[in-house]
Design a protein around this motif. Sequence first.
Motif, short mmCIF file in Angstrom:
data_model
loop_
_atom_site.label_atom_id
_atom_site.label_comp_id
_atom_site.label_asym_id
_atom_site.label_seq_id
_atom_site.Cartn_x
_atom_site.Cartn_y
_atom_site.Cartn_z
N GLY A 21 -0.80 -72.64 36.47
CA GLY A 21 -2.06 -72.28 35.41
C GLY A 21 -2.73 -73.23 34.56
N LEU A 22 -1.83 -74.08 34.25
CA LEU A 22 -2.42 -75.48 33.28
C LEU A 22 -3.16 -76.28 34.08
N ALA A 23 -2.90 -76.51 35.35
CA ALA A 23 -3.72 -77.15 36.39
C ALA A 23 -5.03 -76.38 36.36
N CYS A 24 -4.99 -75.41 36.32
CA CYS A 24 -6.45 -74.66 36.50
C CYS A 24 -7.07 -74.85 35.38
N ALA A 25 -6.55 -74.80 34.16
CA ALA A 25 -7.08 -75.01 32.94
C ALA A 25 -7.73 -76.34 32.58
N ILE A 26 -6.61 -77.21 33.23
CA ILE A 26 -7.53 -78.59 32.98
C ILE A 26 -8.59 -79.00 33.66
N ILE A 27 -8.66 -78.32 35.05
CA ILE A 27 -9.94 -78.75 35.73
C ILE A 27 -11.10 -77.69 35.20
N TRP B 224 -8.16 -76.25 24.75
CA TRP B 224 -7.31 -77.21 25.62
C TRP B 224 -8.61 -78.24 26.16
N GLY B 225 -8.28 -79.56 26.22
CA GLY B 225 -9.44 -80.54 26.82
C GLY B 225 -10.44 -80.89 25.83
N TRP B 226 -10.46 -80.26 24.59
CA TRP B 226 -11.64 -80.48 23.70
C TRP B 226 -11.34 -81.34 22.33
N GLU B 227 -10.02 -81.35 22.16
CA GLU B 227 -9.71 -82.02 20.85
C GLU B 227 -10.31 -81.48 19.64
N LYS B 228 -10.16 -80.08 19.72
CA LYS B 228 -10.92 -79.06 18.62
C LYS B 228 -9.59 -77.98 18.37
N LYS B 229 -9.63 -77.66 17.27
CA LYS B 229 -8.65 -76.50 16.78
C LYS B 229 -9.46 -75.30 16.25
N ILE B 230 -9.03 -74.14 16.60
CA ILE B 230 -9.49 -72.89 16.05
C ILE B 230 -8.30 -72.11 15.85
N ILE C 50 -7.40 -85.95 33.65
CA ILE C 50 -6.60 -86.38 32.56
C ILE C 50 -5.80 -87.91 32.86
N ASP C 51 -5.38 -88.22 31.73
CA ASP C 51 -4.72 -89.76 31.88
C ASP C 51 -3.55 -89.17 32.72
N VAL C 52 -3.08 -90.22 33.55
CA VAL C 52 -1.81 -90.17 34.51
C VAL C 52 -0.67 -90.17 33.72
N ILE D 236 3.85 -79.61 24.73
CA ILE D 236 2.94 -79.45 25.65
C ILE D 236 1.50 -78.88 25.47
N VAL D 237 1.65 -78.00 24.22
CA VAL D 237 0.39 -77.61 23.98
C VAL D 237 -0.80 -78.72 23.15
N GLU D 238 0.10 -79.68 22.57
CA GLU D 238 -0.50 -80.89 21.95
C GLU D 238 -1.15 -81.56 22.89
N LEU D 239 -0.29 -82.11 24.12
CA LEU D 239 -1.21 -82.80 25.02
C LEU D 239 -2.09 -82.09 25.69
N LEU D 240 -2.06 -80.78 25.84
CA LEU D 240 -3.40 -79.90 26.61
C LEU D 240 -4.46 -80.04 25.76
N GLY D 241 -4.40 -80.26 24.24
CA GLY D 241 -5.51 -80.25 23.72
C GLY D 241 -6.17 -81.64 23.45
N LYS D 242 -5.58 -82.83 24.17
CA LYS D 242 -6.44 -83.87 24.46
C LYS D 242 -7.52 -83.86 25.16
N GLN D 243 -8.69 -84.62 24.84
CA GLN D 243 -9.82 -84.61 25.73
C GLN D 243 -9.49 -84.84 26.95
N THR D 244 -10.38 -84.07 27.87
CA THR D 244 -10.27 -84.26 29.34
C THR D 244 -11.87 -84.50 29.93
#
Length: 490
Positions: free
Chosen positions: A48-54, A80-86, A450-452, A474-482
């Motif tokens: 599921g997280l792979a699908c979100a990242i792409i 996720w992938g935006w470096e934004k929080k709401i 994403i970065d390796v 996990i969720v903090e890493l998901l929030g990084k810019q992709t």
Amino acid sequence: MVESTEAEKSGVQVPGLTAKLCEWVGALQLSDVPEEVVTRTKYLILDGLACAIIGAHLPWSETGTKAVLSMEAAGSCSVWGWEKKIGPLPASLLNSSFIQSFELDDFHSEAPIHSSAVVLPALLALLQHTESPVADTQFLIAALIGYELGPRVGLGLWGGDILSRGWHSGAVFGPAAAAAATSKLLNLQPGKIEEAIGIACTQACGLMSAQYGSMVKRMQHGFAARNGLFSTLMVSQGYTGIKEVLETPYGGFISTFGNGGTREPPTTPHRIIENLGSAWELQNINVKPYASMAATHGTVDCIRKIQELHPNALSDVDEVEEIIVEMSGPAFKKGGWVPERPVKSTSAQMSAPYAAACQIVDGAVFVQQFAPAFLEREEIWKWAHKFRCVHNPEFDRDKKTMWGQKMTTSFKNASREKIEVFVPAPRGVKPLLTNEEILEKWRKLTEDIIDVDVRDKIEGLVLGLGGGIEVHQIVELLGKQTQQLASFKS
């Protein structure tokens, strides 16, 4: 283990159904679950997280995200992938739309729902929203419950039957699953879980007309994730919900959505709790090998079988007269059509003829085939228009036959023998993708996005769940810019 009476199996309402389900949810511990089920849950999370990242920066995802960000204030939950929080509700909505953004996420073969798109965004948003510490074991059991309950709620309505009647089934089954999972994360008592499910079920909705090119097709499971989380948060603050929502005869979930059911009996509510805790529907969740709607996969595999057995049979489109595909009712209604040009990625991915044409031309049905620059290739359209999908009622008999497809290819040269192939179930359904294949898909999808180092950290954390890891990482890493896929950049 819950067994059903003969009366309940005949479609009669099951007394105390919602309460029995919620008692199980409240009591379940990780130690009660077989190790292979716990392990599979972790790999479903990773997929599921792979699908979100792409999916986070595909064009329609960016449109939706910018629209939501324009109306929502800053908050505590990562986009996720935006470096934004709401806030937690819009975050769960957007992150779900990322998982569902490219038809690559999981689905249940009998009760169609994309479980990761419902469960993970709600849980991870709640994780960041709550001030209480959450152990990784608590997160893992909550996710497992969400994965298990979504399909079970659908089984109470014959699963695919509701899809055939025009409902977007996962958006209907999903709110209850998200409510149960998030309630478990907060350790709510069974009575409160029942009220959360009651609030969730009254918000259930979703129309399959969304598949014909709209962006909102990608977001409808997000409505379920958001609404389930909303329900739990409201109940946690003392707001009350519907009791006995599943079994109530007038205005209840099963009675209302079962109205107009085409099967006999029209509903099967006993299946929601039948063999609960001993037979795991989570083990029947399928992970996709192809980037297209599930019902197209049998058609793709029929083409793959022809290519394997008759390597040159589909080498020249002008030699082919017609390709007839026999399908079950749900598969025919959802995928047995050819979209009109110009086509959007969504429509192309929902069409069995289009997906099969990609397999003929490219030998692949993955991300690249549905990039904007690839959609108007004349050779694809020539092949797509050779297909004629038909409904074969024989495939509607039961869950063992519903995934079967038969393909008959005829040629303009009448003396040339027709080619007939049959696939009882597509790859990913039978057999299921292995955990090793899911790991390979994770790495392939996230490559160059994403970065390796970030990818490897997420992978290690997810597969290490239950071993004392810090879930917030996990969720903090998901929030990084992709990054956006190069083939989807305008």
